[in-house]
Scaffold this active site. Sequence first.
Site, mmCIF file in Angstrom:
data_model
loop_
_atom_site.group_PDB
_atom_site.id
_atom_site.type_symbol
_atom_site.label_atom_id
_atom_site.label_comp_id
_atom_site.label_asym_id
_atom_site.label_seq_id
_atom_site.Cartn_x
_atom_site.Cartn_y
_atom_site.Cartn_z
ATOM 1 N N GLY A 181 -58.329 12.029 -26.251
ATOM 2 C CA GLY A 181 -57.777 12.086 -24.900
ATOM 3 C C GLY A 181 -56.586 13.011 -24.773
ATOM 4 N N ARG A 182 -56.712 14.232 -25.347
ATOM 5 C CA ARG A 182 -55.596 15.196 -25.347
ATOM 6 C C ARG A 182 -54.362 14.622 -26.024
ATOM 7 N NH1 ARG A 182 -55.891 17.105 -19.128
ATOM 8 N NH2 ARG A 182 -58.098 17.615 -19.074
ATOM 9 N N ARG A 195 -51.554 17.620 -26.827
ATOM 10 C CA ARG A 195 -52.068 18.075 -28.123
ATOM 11 C C ARG A 195 -51.155 19.115 -28.753
ATOM 12 N NH1 ARG A 195 -58.061 19.575 -26.361
ATOM 13 N NH2 ARG A 195 -56.881 20.155 -24.504
ATOM 14 N N ASP A 224 -51.171 17.590 -21.061
ATOM 15 C CA ASP A 224 -51.822 17.694 -22.369
ATOM 16 C C ASP A 224 -50.757 17.523 -23.438
ATOM 17 O OD1 ASP A 224 -53.259 18.528 -24.676
ATOM 18 O OD2 ASP A 224 -54.555 19.794 -23.444
ATOM 19 N N CYS A 243 -67.599 15.266 -19.719
ATOM 20 C CA CYS A 243 -66.879 16.399 -20.307
ATOM 21 C C CYS A 243 -67.835 17.211 -21.185
ATOM 22 C CB CYS A 243 -65.672 15.927 -21.125
ATOM 23 S SG CYS A 243 -66.109 14.896 -22.535
ATOM 24 N N LYS A 282 -55.491 26.890 -27.936
ATOM 25 C CA LYS A 282 -55.893 27.058 -29.337
ATOM 26 C C LYS A 282 -55.811 28.526 -29.757
ATOM 27 C CE LYS A 282 -59.034 23.083 -29.089
ATOM 28 N NZ LYS A 282 -60.457 22.648 -29.040
ATOM 29 N N CYS A 342 -67.359 18.043 -24.420
ATOM 30 C CA CYS A 342 -66.940 17.958 -25.822
ATOM 31 C C CYS A 342 -68.118 17.973 -26.800
ATOM 32 C CB CYS A 342 -66.067 16.723 -26.035
ATOM 33 S SG CYS A 342 -64.500 16.816 -25.119
ATOM 34 N N CYS A 383 -63.171 13.501 -29.169
ATOM 35 C CA CYS A 383 -63.521 12.873 -27.890
ATOM 36 C C CYS A 383 -64.618 11.870 -28.189
ATOM 37 C CB CYS A 383 -63.978 13.910 -26.869
ATOM 38 S SG CYS A 383 -64.513 13.174 -25.295
ATOM 39 N N ASP A 385 -61.080 18.979 -30.840
ATOM 40 C CA ASP A 385 -60.232 17.795 -30.739
ATOM 41 C C ASP A 385 -61.087 16.596 -30.332
ATOM 42 O OD1 ASP A 385 -57.933 19.166 -31.430
ATOM 43 O OD2 ASP A 385 -57.506 19.756 -29.373
#
Length: 419
Positions: free
Chosen positions: A290-291, A331, A329, A258, A358, A260, A247, A245
């Site tokens: 950002g989620r 997402r 979150d 983070c 996920k 990512c 970032c 996802d």
Amino acid sequence: MNRANRTDHIRLTSHPEPGGKPHFPIHWGAATARERGPIIGTVSRPGDRNAIGSHGGSYALYRALAVSAGALDPIRRPDLTNTYPAVSIGPFAQWSESGRIVSLDPWGHLAAEAFKEEIAEGVDIRPTIAVTKARLDLIEMQSAVAAGRLKADGDIVHKNGSIAVSKVAIDPVWYLPGIAQRFGCTETLLRRTLFEQTAGMFPELVTRPDMQVFLPPIGGTTIYLFGDIARLSDPATKITCRVHDECNGSDVFGSDICTCRPYLIHGIEECARAAQAGGLGIIVYNRKEGRALGEVTKFLVYNARKRQQGGDQASAYFERTECVAGVQDARFQQLMPDAIHWLGLRRIDRFVSMSDMKYDALVGQGIEVVERVPLPEELVPADAHVEMAAKKAAGYFTPEPPPKAADLTETIGRSLSKY
């Protein structure tokens, strides 16, 4: 632009056209593109529209600005000559299996060929998926080749460290009854909530139940495929996959707060290695900054984390997001497996992710995950150990027992002592 193409007459689409049935009905889940029907969300001939919203996702408003500025003819249709996919993908059985794909048009890359007669007659039908080829040129891959972790083969990995891939760009196409089912709510509630939470941007959501397809103004998905695409259809092919996802701060600019970019790069390296071994590597890159709360919210959360009493703490990691955004979150990975279904996959041999959300979404959609691959600890940036410890404590996959909340500070301290 020919200003004569503009009109002072505004044509509302909030109610069906006189005469009843749409010109191009959609039968979602049909076995062929022609049986399913084209997705038409353009505004040049309103009577042809069979979808709510407009093509282009989050870029539709830029098209409107181009028309307003006189730079774009509002009735111009794209010339799709030579835009056909660079590699062949599908069709696969999942494209017509009930409930498998609800957030993208599985026939989107074949629209120009499937409906060439209608396009020749002036119907504005546009692809929602494009497939091309490219090379990835990343400094980390150069380092991997120099260190011997990746071997240059001249086909997938080249001597300069660049990696050959096939790329797929996907615009979101939501089949509203299927989206509602995926989220466990009624279609009526979904339509009303989408209408209300966008301040009435799309009145057809509540006035046009005859339109069941929505082109939301959100970011799409890019798929990067490593290896011979023809192997997708072979169930014996070993699949390595990273679902990532967006970032922007880390992926592009290398921010160290983070994990990512390190995980994305780790996934790319694993995918290249899988392709060299005769399998396929897949990176699914979703625009969910950002989620899915946005970059402004993400930066506000960063400030709140750093400034709270006691400084950044794993035990308060998710709480700080919820304090700012109202949710930890957004997402909601329920739609994520659609890209995997579109590729015709029923199994992922090596899933390069520690995310429980996920993993649960994939397994919940009937996709077998054989092995989960964690991020090596040496790739975690110093400032990201708070995030990693918090996620492990919250349920992220880890080969070792996850830390308890009371032990988070000690766990992070041991990790940081290595830097």
